[in-house]
Scaffold this motif. Structure first.
Motif, mmCIF file in Angstrom:
data_model
loop_
_atom_site.group_PDB
_atom_site.id
_atom_site.type_symbol
_atom_site.label_atom_id
_atom_site.label_comp_id
_atom_site.label_asym_id
_atom_site.label_seq_id
_atom_site.Cartn_x
_atom_site.Cartn_y
_atom_site.Cartn_z
ATOM 1 N N VAL A 64 0.961 -1.394 0.057
ATOM 2 C CA VAL A 64 -0.151 -0.038 -0.190
ATOM 3 C C VAL A 64 0.917 1.353 0.029
ATOM 4 C CG1 VAL A 64 -2.153 -0.888 0.799
ATOM 5 C CG2 VAL A 64 -0.103 0.168 2.217
ATOM 6 N N TYR A 65 2.500 1.281 -0.118
ATOM 7 C CA TYR A 65 2.891 2.255 0.016
ATOM 8 C C TYR A 65 2.743 3.318 -1.218
ATOM 9 C CZ TYR A 65 7.261 5.439 -0.239
ATOM 10 O OH TYR A 65 7.771 6.116 0.665
ATOM 11 N N HIS A 66 2.691 2.806 -2.560
ATOM 12 C CA HIS A 66 2.400 3.732 -3.420
ATOM 13 C C HIS A 66 0.839 4.523 -3.360
ATOM 14 C CE1 HIS A 66 6.628 3.603 -5.350
ATOM 15 N NE2 HIS A 66 5.812 2.208 -5.399
ATOM 16 N N PRO A 67 -0.071 3.499 -3.423
ATOM 17 C CA PRO A 67 -1.315 4.239 -3.457
ATOM 18 C C PRO A 67 -1.304 5.396 -1.882
ATOM 19 C CG PRO A 67 -1.144 2.038 -2.989
ATOM 20 C CD PRO A 67 -0.532 2.446 -3.076
ATOM 21 N N ILE A 68 -1.071 5.043 -0.928
ATOM 22 C CA ILE A 68 -0.754 5.832 0.544
ATOM 23 C C ILE A 68 -0.090 6.941 0.075
ATOM 24 C CG2 ILE A 68 0.311 6.497 2.535
ATOM 25 C CD1 ILE A 68 0.098 3.383 3.599
ATOM 26 N N THR A 69 1.008 7.254 -0.754
ATOM 27 C CA THR A 69 1.421 8.632 -0.760
ATOM 28 C C THR A 69 1.158 9.165 -2.506
ATOM 29 O OG1 THR A 69 3.727 6.934 -1.403
ATOM 30 C CG2 THR A 69 3.587 8.839 -2.820
#
Lengths: 220, 220
Positions: free
Chosen positions: B148-153
């Motif tokens: 989920v790192y990129h969705p969080i960004t």
């Protein structure tokens, strides 16, 4: 129960009619900008895919601006910039222009993803069967790639439908602006906002469900 | 070509104030993001593991946050709650609305992340003698975080952009401050152009920072 009594006497059938008309305006501005923006966005997506270096240097950063600046700032900016250019646009016109460009910036990425989703060997095979480049795009890439990114496109379209609420800052009386007007008169914010929210929800929820189910059934 | 004289001097003179307001925008966005991550994680776990009323509470939170316009949510926390005698300050209105919205969107991302982790990971961690808590915090969550790192960004960027709606409830963050100065000097276009640039820079800085962080976090 005093406030709710006065609410019922104030919020009459005409106000429902008023909200209904505003809801139609929300639908109209969303439909117009989503359709125009999708057509433009597909073209941009194709240009990004085919344009290679030239598109990466010119079109991509330009579209990126529309995704990196808040929509509300874009709307105010354009609404105040149009008269400088000598254009006389009403709030509706400005809203449609900006929402269309905003949609196209989002759809461009989706469309490029769709074109990339179609395998190169498949397209080469099509071309070697004597299909022309445009026929290849129309009969091979569009059906297959379109299917792959259709759920993503539905997400973009619903997002724009919800973001169309921001056109109210220019003074266009769509659903949320109409509810603001009614709230000012009736002093009954809770119920009116619930009605307005329910309309958005009723429109957005079934479509997003439908897209999610479609995605699930295609994944199998 | 233009029958308009651009006056950038007032903008330059108040630029320090605008930058201060930009810091406030960042503060609210990051705070809302942190709250959203915590609540979103809880909502995702509830939706995955619970049944009954708690499940319905989490599901309706997620669906309401995702299927109504952010502006509607802002108005609801701003004016709708006033019907119950609850009057929040502009800062709190924006913070609650943003957190509510972010939690809903992030919950879906987290849910997808949890579903992507094979169940065997959990079972093997348990069979190695870890407690459920240990297995979750040391085995499952780090893997979910990577997914989920990129969705969080993206969500942080979206949060910064959405905080601009604060100007409609009288919050003096970057957009609100801009509107304040613009209406005082009538240099609307110049002010909003400067603000658009500031937003663009903020978004780009966040993306660069996230990329550097990702390179450090996901080295292995």
């Amino acid at each position: 129960m005093e406030p709710s009594l006065s609410f019922f006497s104030d919020f009459n059938i005409n106000d429902f009619w008023f909200l209904g008309q505003a809801a139609v305006r929300t639908l109209w501005i969303s439909l117009l900008s989503i359709s125009l923006g999708t057509v433009l966005g597909i073209f941009f997506g194709w240009a990004l895919y085919e344009g290679k270096l030239a598109a990466t240097l010119t079109l991509a950063p330009l579209l990126d601006v529309f995704r990196s600046v808040p929509l509300i700032i874009q709307l105010v900016l354009f609404y105040n910039f149009a008269p400088i250019m000598g254009l006389n646009l009403d709030p509706f016109g400005s809203g449609v222009v900006i929402l269309t460009i905003y949609t196209s910036a989002l759809v461009a990425n989706v469309a490029r993803g769709g074109i990339e989703a179609v395998g190169k060997p498949l397209r080469n095979a099509a071309r070697s069967l004597g299909i022309s480049y445009w026929q290849d795009l129309r009969y091979i890439v569009f059906p297959i790639g379109g299917r792959a990114v259709f759920p993503a496109w539905v997400g973009v379209a619903l997002g724009v439908m919800k973001d169309s609420a921001l056109v109210s800052v220019l003074g266009y009386v769509e659903l949320l602006k109409a509810s603001q007007i009614l709230i000012t008169r009736t002093q009954e914010p809770f119920l009116i906002l619930i009605v307005a929210g329910a309309f958005y929800f009723a429109l957005s929820y079934p479509i997003s469900r439908y897209a999610a189910n479609l995605e699930k059934s295609w994944a199998q | 070509m233009f029958d308009y004289n651009f006056h950038w001097r007032p903008v330059l003179k108040t630029l320090p104030d605008l930058l201060d307001a930009a810091l406030l925008t960042l503060e609210v966005a990051i705070l809302a993001m942190l709250i959203g991550i915590v609540i979103g994680l809880c909502l995702a776990l509830i939706r995955l593991h619970m049944k009954g009323s708690l499940y319905w509470f989490a599901t309706s939170w997620v669906e309401l946050a995702r299927n109504t316009p952010a502006l509607f949510q802002l108005f609801f926390f701003g004016f709708g709650l006033g019907a119950f005698g609850l009057h929040l300050s502009p800062y709190l209105i924006v913070l609650t609305a943003l957190s509510f919205n972010c939690a809903g969107y992030l919950a879906e991302n987290f849910r997808g992340g949890f579903l992507a982790i094979p169940e065997t990971q959990m079972r093997s961690a348990r069979s190695l003698g870890m407690t459920a808590w240990q297995a979750y915090t040391r085995i499952v969550i780090p893997q979910v975080f990577r997914i989920v790192y990129h969705p969080i960004t993206n969500q942080i960027v979206w949060c910064v952009l959405m905080s601009s709606l604060g100007m409609l409830v009288g919050f003096r963050e970057l957009s609100g401050e801009t509107q304040f100065f613009a209406s005082r000097t009538f240099r609307i276009f110049e002010y909003f152009a400067a603000t658009a640039v500031i937003y663009y820079v903020i978004v780009k800085l966040i993306l660069v920072a996230s990329r550097i962080l990702a390179a450090r976090l996901f080295r292995y």
